[in-house]
Motif scaffolding. Sequence first.
Motif, PDB file in Angstrom:
ATOM      1  N   UNK A  83       1.298  -0.679   0.290  1.00 53.59           N
ATOM      2  CA  UNK A  83      -0.123  -0.174  -0.391  1.00 53.59           C
ATOM      3  C   UNK A  83       1.212   1.228  -0.279  1.00 53.59           C
ATOM      4  N   UNK A  84       2.064   1.391   0.995  1.00 56.60           N
ATOM      5  CA  UNK A  84       2.550   2.930   1.039  1.00 56.60           C
ATOM      6  C   UNK A  84       3.276   2.658  -0.471  1.00 56.60           C
ATOM      7  N   UNK A  85       4.120   1.619  -1.099  1.00 61.88           N
ATOM      8  CA  UNK A  85       4.490   1.564  -2.827  1.00 61.88           C
ATOM      9  C   UNK A  85       3.552   2.164  -3.651  1.00 61.88           C
ATOM     10  N   UNK A  86       2.645   1.794  -3.094  1.00 62.90           N
ATOM     11  CA  UNK A  86       1.237   2.433  -4.231  1.00 62.90           C
ATOM     12  C   UNK A  86       0.940   4.202  -3.899  1.00 62.90           C
ATOM     13  N   UNK A  87       0.920   4.328  -2.381  1.00 71.14           N
ATOM     14  CA  UNK A  87       0.963   5.641  -2.677  1.00 71.14           C
ATOM     15  C   UNK A  87       1.769   5.920  -3.460  1.00 71.14           C
ATOM     16  N   UNK A  88       2.876   5.568  -2.969  1.00 69.27           N
ATOM     17  CA  UNK A  88       4.002   6.384  -3.524  1.00 69.27           C
ATOM     18  C   UNK A  88       4.680   6.630  -5.138  1.00 69.27           C
ATOM     19  N   UNK A  89       3.708   5.491  -5.375  1.00 66.78           N
ATOM     20  CA  UNK A  89       3.724   5.676  -6.718  1.00 66.78           C
ATOM     21  C   UNK A  89       2.475   6.366  -7.877  1.00 66.78           C
ATOM     22  N   UNK A  90       1.571   6.306  -7.120  1.00 68.25           N
ATOM     23  CA  UNK A  90       0.338   7.646  -7.523  1.00 68.25           C
ATOM     24  C   UNK A  90       0.302   8.660  -7.468  1.00 68.25           C
ATOM     25  N   UNK A  91       1.841   9.456  -6.284  1.00 74.76           N
ATOM     26  CA  UNK A  91       1.775  10.751  -6.036  1.00 74.76           C
ATOM     27  C   UNK A  91       2.593  10.695  -7.349  1.00 74.76           C
ATOM     28  N   UNK A  92       3.787   9.643  -7.725  1.00 73.58           N
ATOM     29  CA  UNK A  92       4.325  10.346  -8.857  1.00 73.58           C
ATOM     30  C   UNK A  92       3.545  10.557 -10.255  1.00 73.58           C
ATOM     31  N   UNK A  93       2.364  10.713 -10.474  1.00 72.56           N
ATOM     32  CA  UNK A  93       1.778  10.278 -12.397  1.00 72.56           C
ATOM     33  C   UNK A  93       1.668  11.705 -12.486  1.00 72.56           C
ATOM     34  N   UNK A  94       1.724  11.654 -13.415  1.00 73.12           N
ATOM     35  CA  UNK A  94       2.157  13.151 -14.004  1.00 73.12           C
ATOM     36  C   UNK A  94       0.461  13.856 -13.552  1.00 73.12           C
ATOM     37  N   UNK A  95      -0.520  13.314 -14.130  1.00 76.00           N
ATOM     38  CA  UNK A  95      -2.257  14.114 -13.712  1.00 76.00           C
ATOM     39  C   UNK A  95      -2.824  14.241 -11.840  1.00 76.00           C
ATOM     40  N   UNK A  96      -1.224  13.603 -11.373  1.00 76.58           N
ATOM     41  CA  UNK A  96      -2.544  13.411  -9.800  1.00 76.58           C
ATOM     42  C   UNK A  96      -1.565  14.974  -9.199  1.00 76.58           C
ATOM     43  N   UNK A  97      -2.453  14.827  -8.075  1.00 74.42           N
ATOM     44  CA  UNK A  97      -2.202  16.638  -7.322  1.00 74.42           C
ATOM     45  C   UNK A  97      -1.832  15.189  -5.908  1.00 74.42           C
ATOM     46  N   UNK A  98      -0.125  15.025  -5.600  1.00 79.54           N
ATOM     47  CA  UNK A  98      -0.200  14.430  -4.000  1.00 79.54           C
ATOM     48  C   UNK A  98      -1.286  14.703  -3.208  1.00 79.54           C
ATOM     49  N   UNK A  99      -1.742  16.277  -2.950  1.00 76.01           N
ATOM     50  CA  UNK A  99      -2.877  16.264  -1.537  1.00 76.01           C
ATOM     51  C   UNK A  99      -4.006  15.325  -2.045  1.00 76.01           C
ATOM     52  N   UNK A 100      -4.177  15.148  -3.611  1.00 78.36           N
ATOM     53  CA  UNK A 100      -5.896  14.513  -3.433  1.00 78.36           C
ATOM     54  C   UNK A 100      -5.998  13.186  -4.182  1.00 78.36           C
ATOM     55  N   UNK A 101      -5.396  12.302  -2.728  1.00 76.63           N
ATOM     56  CA  UNK A 101      -4.490  10.773  -2.953  1.00 76.63           C
ATOM     57  C   UNK A 101      -5.765   9.768  -2.045  1.00 76.63           C
ATOM     58  N   UNK A 102      -6.671   9.272  -2.280  1.00 80.88           N
ATOM     59  CA  UNK A 102      -8.048   8.304  -1.492  1.00 80.88           C
ATOM     60  C   UNK A 102      -7.325   6.778  -1.441  1.00 80.88           C
ATOM     61  N   UNK A 103      -8.006   5.698  -1.301  1.00 76.67           N
ATOM     62  CA  UNK A 103      -7.360   4.755  -0.523  1.00 76.67           C
ATOM     63  C   UNK A 103      -8.808   4.634  -0.702  1.00 76.67           C
ATOM     64  N   UNK A 104      -9.170   2.482  -1.717  1.00 77.19           N
ATOM     65  CA  UNK A 104     -10.637   1.898  -1.535  1.00 77.19           C
ATOM     66  C   UNK A 104     -10.427   1.112  -0.956  1.00 77.19           C
ATOM     67  N   UNK A 105     -10.462  -0.453  -0.399  1.00 71.67           N
ATOM     68  CA  UNK A 105     -10.454  -1.825  -0.088  1.00 71.67           C
ATOM     69  C   UNK A 105     -11.705  -2.059   0.514  1.00 71.67           C
ATOM     70  N   UNK A 106     -12.212  -3.366   0.076  1.00 77.42           N
ATOM     71  CA  UNK A 106     -13.001  -4.141   0.013  1.00 77.42           C
ATOM     72  C   UNK A 106     -12.804  -5.819   0.821  1.00 77.42           C
ATOM     73  N   UNK A 107     -13.411  -5.946   2.140  1.00 75.91           N
ATOM     74  CA  UNK A 107     -13.329  -6.995   2.334  1.00 75.91           C
ATOM     75  C   UNK A 107     -11.839  -6.828   3.696  1.00 75.91           C
ATOM     76  N   UNK A 108     -10.600  -8.102   3.334  1.00 80.37           N
ATOM     77  CA  UNK A 108     -10.135  -7.858   3.993  1.00 80.37           C
ATOM     78  C   UNK A 108      -9.662  -6.497   3.168  1.00 80.37           C
ATOM     79  N   UNK A 109      -8.802  -5.454   2.779  1.00 78.50           N
ATOM     80  CA  UNK A 109      -8.325  -4.930   2.583  1.00 78.50           C
ATOM     81  C   UNK A 109      -9.187  -3.771   2.689  1.00 78.50           C
ATOM     82  N   UNK A 110     -10.513  -3.895   3.104  1.00 81.27           N
ATOM     83  CA  UNK A 110     -11.328  -2.954   3.430  1.00 81.27           C
ATOM     84  C   UNK A 110     -10.948  -2.632   4.700  1.00 81.27           C
TER      85      UNK A 110
END
Length: 316
Positions: A83-110
Amino acid sequence: MREKVRFISDGVECVAWHYPGVNGACVIMGAGGGVTKEPGTDRFAGRFHDAGYTVLAFDYRRLGESGGRPRQILRMGEQFADWQAAITCAATLPEVDPTKIAIWGFSLSGGHVFRVAARDARVAAAIAQTPLADGLAAISKAGRHQKPAAMLRFTGRGIRDAVGALGGRAPLLVPLAGEPGTVALLTTPDSLDGDRALNPGNQYPDWQQEVAARFGLRAPFYRPGRDAPRVRCPLLVLVCDQDQAAAPAAAVEAGQRARRGEVVHLPGGHYAPFLDAHEPAVDTELSFLSRHLLDHPRTEHPAVGVGDFSRRGGLA
């Protein structure tokens, strides 16, 4: 509409689907226990992307297209690191504002959502859908739908799997779901809806619906709902009132204890948000994301550091 991206977590390559969005916000998605990214996220990811969000839907290591061996093993400490690595990856995507990152999971990931949101300041909003908030409560509830002899066989297989792992043996696998009396991770009536909900018409034939039996020995000690009071960002807990697999009362309690928690009830079992309750589930989640990521964006960049994800209770 989407492209494969890869990121590294503790030296292991994780694979994700990247749906480029247009509104600057990103939803990172993790599927349920033993579920890969396509059956576990496709239906919701498409709707989020249609609403303008970037989506990053990833496979945990040892599952799906991600690396890591042996396969089909669920280790909490590893999944938190992913999860931490995914958040780091998302923050580097060119179209993403790193202050607007949400996480979503269901069941165990929830359940993971509670802990990740509590310990990673980069998370701006979090959605826990039919979450496993308390492993002991969930197993106690689900155990009513299993036969004692089968429970003993399952425990025996879990012990053999754990002991075999010490000697380097291949994992002993069990199905994710089965009829009462069979050796499976879940045998509740609503768990049998999983294939219809996530894999209709065998749409995802490569999804291996099995996990290492040792996970069943650790699951009762996993109680991520206890981290809910430390979640500072807005948190949506979507509960299905007839959920027999994940103890909805524990999820409700966790949501109510969160500082900015919102609890929404829907009718149906564990997989209802993928079935009859899909439209109200999507509408609720899109409204939540819009209110907290678009209407009232964060004005400061989050702290770079993350919290302590040390392995506890043998769950790693």
